[in-house]
Design an enzyme around this catalytic site. Structure first.
Site, mmCIF file in Angstrom:
data_model
loop_
_atom_site.group_PDB
_atom_site.id
_atom_site.type_symbol
_atom_site.label_atom_id
_atom_site.label_comp_id
_atom_site.label_asym_id
_atom_site.label_seq_id
_atom_site.Cartn_x
_atom_site.Cartn_y
_atom_site.Cartn_z
ATOM 1 N N GLY A 190 45.495 45.666 24.918
ATOM 2 C CA GLY A 190 45.626 47.053 25.363
ATOM 3 C C GLY A 190 44.902 47.361 26.647
ATOM 4 N N ALA A 245 46.519 44.954 31.868
ATOM 5 C CA ALA A 245 47.767 44.187 31.882
ATOM 6 C C ALA A 245 48.638 44.555 30.692
ATOM 7 C CB ALA A 245 47.466 42.696 31.891
ATOM 8 N N ARG A 274 33.199 33.744 45.472
ATOM 9 C CA ARG A 274 32.301 33.591 44.331
ATOM 10 C C ARG A 274 31.921 32.152 44.050
ATOM 11 N NH1 ARG A 274 35.195 38.001 40.277
ATOM 12 N NH2 ARG A 274 34.500 39.835 41.432
ATOM 13 N N GLU A 332 45.101 38.091 33.320
ATOM 14 C CA GLU A 332 44.273 36.889 33.225
ATOM 15 C C GLU A 332 44.816 35.882 32.219
ATOM 16 O OE1 GLU A 332 39.507 35.788 32.613
ATOM 17 O OE2 GLU A 332 40.229 37.835 32.275
ATOM 18 N N SER A 365 41.265 40.782 40.221
ATOM 19 C CA SER A 365 41.554 40.757 38.778
ATOM 20 C C SER A 365 42.198 42.068 38.339
ATOM 21 C CB SER A 365 40.282 40.497 37.974
ATOM 22 O OG SER A 365 39.332 41.531 38.155
#
Length: 637
Positions: A41, A44, A330, A425, A440
């Protein structure tokens, strides 16, 4: 099995529009006949559920939280990328596409990445219309900041709570569809398996986490928006309940798992303070816009950081990467921090952190400006550590975070298991070997709101004459019985080792040998240790209680059983890829100055692993072709 990415014809910039012009559509009357299950939920899954229901499909959405507002998307703080060029600093869709391809170390599919950049421009307007309070300039224009790996400002933000605000907007869109009767929510449910009928996925078996009841749910297609599998490291930035079980169950039914070893270690988490911890706190990468990262030049330094003069500080990212400085991607920032910590220059009680310092920004911009940008993050830091970061530097450390690997999907976001789609993801598609910050929230949002609702019709158009799927079929009964057998198998072990104890051991193995730095000896050792842990789990794990009602230990044990298999495949994938790229750094393959050394001749592909049996996988390769970018050494110097 041959992998067909279904890339559309035509120039890269026209592929998505060409696809939309020719994909199969379903008229509104027929959409009412079709049922879709969405698992997850968050941005995405929730975005997909709301958008599909708005189109007229009958949608069921499942999530293990008590409310979709608690999906882990809420934890993404720093912002969401979009190539709108509000700063007039040279940004455009192509530049965003290139930054993402380069950031992923040229290990992602061109067509998917360009589509994400192209859709980014619409996403911001979509979310503003849904009420997201993005930061604004005095003039009224939406404000931007920068994230690692780019030289422009394209990150839109709502202070330090962007994920929360996007998730609330998505939740409201779902609630609208609940109100009109097109969407039904099933909270506190765990997906335990998939039901295949005549070669197509036709439903799921779920466990009600409150009552313990095993449920059957049927649909014409299943969409997975369940996030990543980084919690297998035990200590991570993820919520305790975040897990990879739904995608792993799909994998064992026939969905290929792609690039599992590409797991991101985030450079700006709070350092571990002791063995008592079960998770780590993420501090937004946005802090690197104004914060400077350093360690003392003297490894035996004992003074407070504010008492250490400038000439006795090593601003190592600015020293090593002058072009990007503190805003390197990162993976680069995390490895650089690890190198300093391993060399003995770490700070803090456990010498496992580096400093993130805002003194220069406060002197230049004023405390009020920094408070306006990051105030809630500074407050959170002080609540956790007792330190006022306006007066002395934060301490940060790398921590397991995001999964670039996931279920292999084609251009339509369908897996190799017919009828199962993966968004956000949960799939592998857009980030390559390293995800750039603020992509993301972007991928999750555009997958759910813009891409899947347009691509799933190609698959469902074949089902407009299908009858409603019945849960009374032998296939549903068989899978339900298998699920119950698995639960009973776990409960019957009656061992004396706690689930968390085995999970913590797994995390220690993974972070030591399958995290920021890998080598052949360490990976071979990790694979054997994981196998031993799996044996210990199935012979000696302690799970109290029963299946008839709430049982958090049973939930954790089921997820750990999956982690033990995912972890082994991660190590196998890392061992197979004899190069360094992005988050995958093989110590045997590096340049003279310690940077990643890719092998484009032999490894220009995405690894798509096919489940065969316990500890047995077959490698399939999607060879990557770059027609619109020049392959180059990924340098941020």
């Amino acid at each position: 099995m041959a992998l067909n990415a279904k890339n559309p014809d035509g120039p890269l910039k026209d592929k998505w529009q060409n696809y939309l012009a020719h994909n199969k559509l379903i008229n509104p009357a027929n959409r009412k006949k079709l049922d879709i299950i969405v698992v997850g939920g968050g941005l995405a899954g929730g975005g997909a559920a709301a958008s599909l229901a708005e189109l007229g499909y009958n949608v069921k959405v499942f999530f293990f939280q008590d409310s979709a507002r608690r999906a882990h998307s809420v934890a993404a703080q720093g912002g969401v990328n979009a190539a709108k060029n509000y700063k007039n600093d040279g940004d455009n869709v192509y530049r965003m596409f290139y930054d993402t391809i380069k950031g992923g170390d040229f290990r992602s599919r061109e067509s998917n990445v360009y589509r994400m950049a192209e859709c980014s421009t619409k996403l911001i307007d979509h979310m503003v219309a849904q009420g997201v309070p993005f930061g604004r300039e005095y003039s009224g224009y939406l404000s931007n900041r920068s994230f690692g790996g780019v030289l422009v400002s394209r990150t839109f933000y709502a202070r330090g709570q962007t994920g929360q605000q996007l998730l609330l907007a998505t939740y409201q869109a779902m609630m609208k569809q609940v109100k009109v009767g097109k969407l039904k929510q099933y909270e506190r449910r765990e997906i335990l398996d998939f039901v295949i009928i005549d070669g197509k996925t036709r439903g799921i078996i779920a466990r009600n986490l409150v009552t313990g009841e095993i449920e059957r749910h049927a649909a014409h297609a299943v969409v997975l928006g369940t996030g990543g599998y980084g919690k297998l490291f035990y200590l991570s930035t993820l919520a305790m309940n975040s897990n990879g079980s739904a995608t792993w169950k799909a994998h064992k039914k026939g969905a290929f798992f792609a690039n599992p070893s590409w797991t991101q270690i985030h450079p700006t988490a709070l350092p571990q303070s002791g063995e008592h911890q079960s998770k780590l706190t993420l501090m937004s990468e946005s802090l690197r816009n104004d914060g400077r990262i350093w360690v003392p030049k003297d490894p035996d330094e004992s003074r407070k950081p504010i008492d250490i003069p400038e000439d006795e500080r090593d601003y190592y990212l600015e020293r090593r990467y002058p072009a990007f400085g503190n805003l390197v991607p990162r993976d680069v920032a995390s490895r650089a921090a690890k190198e300093r910590i391993d060399a003995g220059y770490g700070v803090g009680p456990l010498k496992n952190a580096v400093y993130l310092d805002f003194k220069t920004a406060i002197n230049n911009l004023g405390k009020d400006a920094i408070t306006e940008r990051y105030g809630n993050l500074f407050s959170m830091y002080e609540k956790i550590t007792g330190i006022n970061a306006y007066n002395e530097p934060m301490k940060i450390s790398p921590a397991a975070h995001f999964s670039m690997g996931g279920l292999w999907v084609d251009y339509e976001l369908q897996t190799t298991l017919p009828g199962v789609f993966a968004v956000g993801e949960a799939n592998f598609a857009d980030h390559g070997a390293n995800r750039l910050g603020a992509n993301s929230l972007l991928q999750a949002s555009v997958d759910g709101n813009f891409i899947l609702p347009n691509t799933i019709s190609n698959y469902l158009s074949e089902d407009i004459n299908s009858e409603k799927i019945s849960v009374d079929s032998p296939e549903f009964e068989e899978v339900e019985n298998q699920v119950k057998e698995q639960i009973n198998k776990i409960l019957s072990i009656k061992g004396n080792v706690a689930v968390d104890q085995i999970h913590r051991k797994l995390g220690q193995i993974m972070f030591k040998e399958v995290a920021m730095s890998r080598n052949e000896k360490g990976l071979l050792w990790a694979i054997e240790e994981i196998k031993k842990l799996r044996q210990e789990f199935w012979t000696n794990v302690a799970v109290s209680g029963d299946a008839d009602g709430p049982n958090s230990e049973l939930e954790k044990a089921g997820r750990l059983a999956d982690y033990l298999e995912i972890a082994e495949l991660m190590a196998i994938d890392a061992l197979d890829r004899k190069e360094s790229c992005g988050a995958h750094f093989r110590e045997e393959y590096q340049t003279a100055d310690g940077e990643a050394l890719r092998d484009d001749k032999n490894y220009m592909y995405s690894s798509a692993w096919e489940w065969q049996d316990e500890s047995k996988w077959k490698l399939n390769k999607e060879h990557l072709v770059f027609e619109d970018v020049e392959i180059a050494v990924r340098s941020y110097k």
